[in-house]
Scaffold this motif. Structure first.
Motif, short mmCIF file in Angstrom:
data_model
loop_
_atom_site.label_atom_id
_atom_site.label_comp_id
_atom_site.label_asym_id
_atom_site.label_seq_id
_atom_site.Cartn_x
_atom_site.Cartn_y
_atom_site.Cartn_z
N ARG A 163 6.80 17.01 -23.86
CA ARG A 163 6.48 15.87 -24.74
C ARG A 163 5.09 16.06 -25.34
O ARG A 163 4.09 15.66 -24.74
N TYR A 164 5.07 16.72 -26.48
CA TYR A 164 3.81 17.10 -27.11
C TYR A 164 3.73 16.54 -28.53
O TYR A 164 4.69 16.67 -29.29
N ARG A 165 2.59 15.94 -28.85
CA ARG A 165 2.40 15.49 -30.23
C ARG A 165 1.17 16.16 -30.80
O ARG A 165 0.08 16.06 -30.22
N LEU A 166 1.36 16.86 -31.92
CA LEU A 166 0.24 17.57 -32.55
C LEU A 166 -0.71 16.57 -33.20
O LEU A 166 -0.29 15.72 -33.99
N LEU A 167 -2.00 16.69 -32.88
CA LEU A 167 -3.00 15.78 -33.44
C LEU A 167 -3.87 16.50 -34.48
O LEU A 167 -4.35 15.88 -35.42
N GLY A 168 -4.08 17.77 -34.25
CA GLY A 168 -4.93 18.53 -35.17
C GLY A 168 -4.79 20.01 -34.88
O GLY A 168 -4.37 20.41 -33.79
N ARG A 169 -5.15 20.82 -35.88
CA ARG A 169 -4.98 22.27 -35.71
C ARG A 169 -5.87 23.01 -36.69
O ARG A 169 -6.36 22.43 -37.66
N THR A 170 -6.06 24.29 -36.44
CA THR A 170 -6.84 25.08 -37.39
C THR A 170 -6.03 25.27 -38.67
O THR A 170 -4.81 25.44 -38.62
N ILE A 171 -6.73 25.22 -39.77
CA ILE A 171 -6.03 25.42 -41.04
C ILE A 171 -6.10 26.89 -41.47
O ILE A 171 -5.49 27.27 -42.46
N ASP A 172 -6.86 27.69 -40.72
CA ASP A 172 -6.90 29.14 -41.04
C ASP A 172 -6.90 29.95 -39.75
O ASP A 172 -5.89 30.00 -39.07
N ASP A 173 -8.03 30.56 -39.40
CA ASP A 173 -8.07 31.39 -38.19
C ASP A 173 -8.06 30.54 -36.93
O ASP A 173 -8.51 29.39 -36.93
N ALA A 174 -7.60 31.14 -35.84
CA ALA A 174 -7.77 30.52 -34.53
C ALA A 174 -9.17 30.88 -34.02
O ALA A 174 -9.77 31.86 -34.47
N ALA A 175 -9.68 30.09 -33.09
CA ALA A 175 -11.04 30.33 -32.59
C ALA A 175 -11.16 31.72 -31.97
O ALA A 175 -12.14 32.44 -32.20
N GLY A 176 -10.16 32.12 -31.19
CA GLY A 176 -10.20 33.44 -30.53
C GLY A 176 -10.24 34.56 -31.54
O GLY A 176 -10.95 35.56 -31.38
N GLU A 177 -9.46 34.38 -32.59
CA GLU A 177 -9.40 35.36 -33.69
C GLU A 177 -10.79 35.48 -34.31
O GLU A 177 -11.26 36.58 -34.61
N ALA A 178 -11.45 34.34 -34.52
CA ALA A 178 -12.79 34.34 -35.11
C ALA A 178 -13.78 35.04 -34.18
O ALA A 178 -14.62 35.83 -34.63
N PHE A 179 -13.69 34.77 -32.88
CA PHE A 179 -14.55 35.46 -31.91
C PHE A 179 -14.35 36.97 -32.04
O PHE A 179 -15.31 37.74 -32.08
N ASP A 180 -13.09 37.39 -32.09
CA ASP A 180 -12.79 38.84 -32.13
C ASP A 180 -13.27 39.47 -33.44
O ASP A 180 -13.79 40.58 -33.46
N LYS A 181 -13.11 38.72 -34.55
CA LYS A 181 -13.53 39.28 -35.85
C LYS A 181 -15.05 39.36 -35.95
O LYS A 181 -15.60 40.33 -36.48
N VAL A 182 -15.72 38.33 -35.45
CA VAL A 182 -17.19 38.35 -35.48
C VAL A 182 -17.70 39.50 -34.61
O VAL A 182 -18.63 40.23 -34.99
N ALA A 183 -17.06 39.70 -33.47
CA ALA A 183 -17.46 40.81 -32.58
C ALA A 183 -17.33 42.13 -33.32
O ALA A 183 -18.21 42.99 -33.26
N LYS A 184 -16.23 42.26 -34.05
CA LYS A 184 -15.98 43.51 -34.80
C LYS A 184 -17.06 43.73 -35.84
O LYS A 184 -17.58 44.84 -36.00
N MET A 185 -17.43 42.64 -36.56
CA MET A 185 -18.51 42.74 -37.57
C MET A 185 -19.81 43.20 -36.94
O MET A 185 -20.62 43.87 -37.57
N LEU A 186 -20.00 42.80 -35.68
CA LEU A 186 -21.25 43.14 -34.98
C LEU A 186 -21.17 44.52 -34.32
O LEU A 186 -22.10 44.93 -33.62
#
Ligand code: KG4
Ligand code: ZN
Length: 355
Positions: A163-186
């Motif tokens: 019984r799950y109701r979605l309240l909000g979500r990312t409209i683009d990247d997921a947070a983990g994805e952003a962590f991984d991409k920033v790490a790659k840039m660095l």
């Protein structure tokens, strides 16, 4: 009848289940009793395989799952001290994830359940993450779930299993994805999240402030793509490259921005729903800054905040058994044409999947 209701609620037989997870770059097998007691929970990581490419290569992931799954299941049974003949059900991640990788787990689970003539259910990966906490302590419903991983940054109201109701979500990247991409840039190795966390913990932000996207918007959605671009812009301003101390400062400033946005939106969602109980789950829930911030909020805002231990935040198979055992106990049965699904919103997962 709400769609999440099981086929039959007459049965209530909990069981000894084998759980399997192959949605991304970890092959995982667990034996769990009654959806509560972990007898074994093994993970064969593929980090070594993908590190050279700086990210997960889907084809390689599928092949490795295929090589590893059988011996891993044998090992999980051995560790649990359980014979094949004692198993009463099989639970597998049906989606979302890399379809080729998921297919290995789903096909194996179908063959295994068929050969042993025991029931099978497919479970949503994020449902597994959200309910993992129940393997460590009993958290009452309803609660606000902050599902934060490599593929998700979602807020759900959870009123019970299925019984799950979605309240909000990312409209683009997921947070983990952003962590991984920033790490790659660095120039940091894959997977970047844990390394950014470690560097951030040993540094201050050096006065760097990255934007907090969507915070002013009157909704519960997130956006991490702009934050990632802000990091890129910052790096481009230093053409000579960053030294170690500067890299750590960027990690700290980026992590602080993510933690800020996630915690504030979670707080807003909890207030809007009148919930004071929160569960933060998924790989990024391992993050020490996020854990610290929510611990502070639990005191200042009088919230009850639960984080599974790190082993149960990262991808694992035991987490699937909480919902899996429940659906099996309620008579849920997947058919042999059960298919993997790469994209599958949790709120449409309708509890358990039978076809
Ligand atoms: O749940 P998970 O193991 O797999 C998915 O379902 O995606 O989450 C993996 C993600 C990766 O992006 C990884 O970098 C991130 O979780 N992660 C972290 C930390 N540990 C894992 N991100 C930030 N800080 C961490 N300590
Ligand atoms: Zn996950």
């Amino acid at each position: 009848m709400p769609s999440w209701l099981p086929i039959s609620s007459k049965q209530d037989h909990h069981m000894l289940a084998l759980a399997l997870e192959t949605s991304c770059d970890e092959t995982a097998a667990a034996v769990v009793r009654d959806g509560r007691e972990i007898l074994s929970n093994l993970i064969a990581s593929q980090i070594d395989l993908h590190a050279a490419y700086g990210g997960v290569v889907p084809e390689l992931a599928s092949r490795r799952h295929l090589e590893v799954i059988n011996p891993l299941v044998e090992e999980a049974l051995k560790t649990a001290g359980v014979g094949k003949e004692q198993l009463e059900g099989v639970v597998v991640t049906r989606g979302p994830g890399l379809v080729g990788a998921l297919l290995v787990g789903v096909s194996f689970a179908k063959a295994y359940a068929y050969a042993r003539q025991i029931p099978l259910v497919g479970v949503h990966h994020i449902e597994g993450h959200i309910l993992a906490i129940q393997l460590e302590r009993q958290v009452e419903y309803p609660f606000l779930a902050v599902a934060i991983s490599g593929g998700h940054t979602h807020l759900f109201r959870v009123d019970g299993i299925g019984r799950y109701r979605l309240l909000g979500r990312t409209i683009d990247d997921a947070a983990g994805e952003a962590f991984d991409k920033v790490a790659k840039m660095l120039g940091l190795p894959y997977p970047g999240g844990p390394i950014v966390d470690r560097l951030a913990s040993g540094s201050d932000d050096g006065g760097i402030v990255f934007p907090r996207p969507m915070l002013k918007k009157d909704n519960l959605d997130f956006s991490f793509s702009g934050m990632k671009t802000a990091v890129l812009n910052h790096l481009q301003k230093i053409p000579a490259g960053l030294d170690q101390a500067q890299i750590a400062q960027v990690c700290n400033a980026f992590q602080t921005a993510v933690v800020d946005v996630v915690s504030r939106k979670a707080l807003r969602a909890a207030e809007a729903e009148g919930l004071s109980r929160l569960v933060v789950a998924g790989g990024v829930a391992c993050n020490s800054g996020l854990r610290r911030r929510f611990a502070e909020l639990s005191v200042s805002e009088g919230l009850e905040v639960h984080f599974p231990s790190s082993q149960l935040c990262a991808d694992n198979a035991a987490m699937l058994a909480v919902a899996g055992d429940y659906y099996l106990s309620q008579g849920g049965r997947a058919k042999l044409d059960l298919n993997a699904v790469s994209s599958w919103p949790l709120e449409q997962a309708a509890g358990f999947s039978v076809g």
